[in-house]
Design a protein around this motif. Structure first.
Motif, PDB file in Angstrom:
ATOM      1  N   ALA A  38     -11.140  -2.818  -1.885  1.00 28.98           N
ATOM      2  CA  ALA A  38     -10.625  -2.915  -0.516  1.00 28.98           C
ATOM      3  C   ALA A  38      -9.696  -1.732  -0.211  1.00 28.98           C
ATOM      4  N   PHE A  39      -8.896  -1.314  -1.184  1.00 28.66           N
ATOM      5  CA  PHE A  39      -8.071  -0.120  -0.990  1.00 28.66           C
ATOM      6  C   PHE A  39      -8.960   1.096  -0.778  1.00 28.66           C
ATOM      7  N   ALA A  40     -10.038   1.198  -1.540  1.00 33.07           N
ATOM      8  CA  ALA A  40     -10.966   2.322  -1.381  1.00 33.07           C
ATOM      9  C   ALA A  40     -11.579   2.342   0.019  1.00 33.07           C
ATOM     10  N   GLN A  41     -11.689   1.153   0.624  1.00 38.49           N
ATOM     11  CA  GLN A  41     -12.232   1.043   1.979  1.00 38.49           C
ATOM     12  C   GLN A  41     -11.132   1.038   3.045  1.00 38.49           C
ATOM     13  N   GLY A  42      -9.888   1.267   2.639  1.00 38.79           N
ATOM     14  CA  GLY A  42      -8.794   1.399   3.600  1.00 38.79           C
ATOM     15  C   GLY A  42      -8.146   0.108   4.060  1.00 38.79           C
ATOM     16  N   GLN A  43      -8.419  -1.010   3.361  1.00 41.71           N
ATOM     17  CA  GLN A  43      -7.862  -2.300   3.793  1.00 41.71           C
ATOM     18  C   GLN A  43      -7.248  -3.080   2.626  1.00 41.71           C
TER      19      GLN A  43
END
Length: 168
Positions: free
Chosen positions: A65-70
């Motif tokens: 989710a961090f890799a996807q910005g969230q």
């Protein structure tokens, strides 16, 4: 005269995504962000506990989710359903991702291919090395504050350490 912007004070937040005490600590994180703004950087560190069967997978999903910005919104959404995660496991992780508008299929794939294993393993190993035994735990300026035994007065102690670091 050109002044460099001071580096923010770093608070390591050692968390486990199936931990209800970590869910309760989210209010403290919000209060810290509101009080210090850009002068504070909260870094998420993973410390999945053996007693929670899906915590390790949840940590990997949070990294995706961090890799996807969230990352932070996803972590909060997973913590909000910590008990349900214990019952439903990985399907809940992808369901939450889809509800937040993340690429749920990519979250599922990340759990299968293990692309975030090294981050979670490194955090867990470092946590053990510095004496972390439960979550949430905060580390500010090398000082460890263990919230696993109770949240009473913990935010105030974190604020005291941040204030000292800002004055230094």
């Amino acid at each position: 005269m050109n002044r460099a912007t001071p580096s923010p004070v770093v608070v390591e937040y050692w968390c486990e995504a199936q931990c209800t005490d970590c869910r309760a600590s989210l209010d403290d994180l919000r209060a810290l962000r509101a009080r210090y703004g850009d002068a504070l950087e909260i870094q998420l560190r993973h410390f999945p506990l053996d007693k929670h069967a899906h915590a390790y997978a949840a940590a990997q999903a949070v990294e995706e989710a961090f890799a996807q910005g969230q990352g932070w919104p996803y972590l909060e959404a997973v913590l909000a359903r910590a008990e349900e995660l214990g019952e439903r496991g990985e399907p809940l992780l992808t369901e939450i991702a889809g509800k937040l508008g993340l690429d749920a299929e990519e979250v599922d794939t990340a759990l299968v291919d293990g692309r975030h294993l090294l981050i979670v393993d490194a955090d867990q190993a470092e946590g053990r090395a510095i004496g972390i035994t439960g979550t949430p735990t905060y580390v500010v300026g090398g000082i460890r504050l263990d919230g696993g035994d109770g949240q009473e007065g913990l935010r105030e102690r974190v604020e005291q350490l941040v204030d000292e670091a800002l004055r230094a």
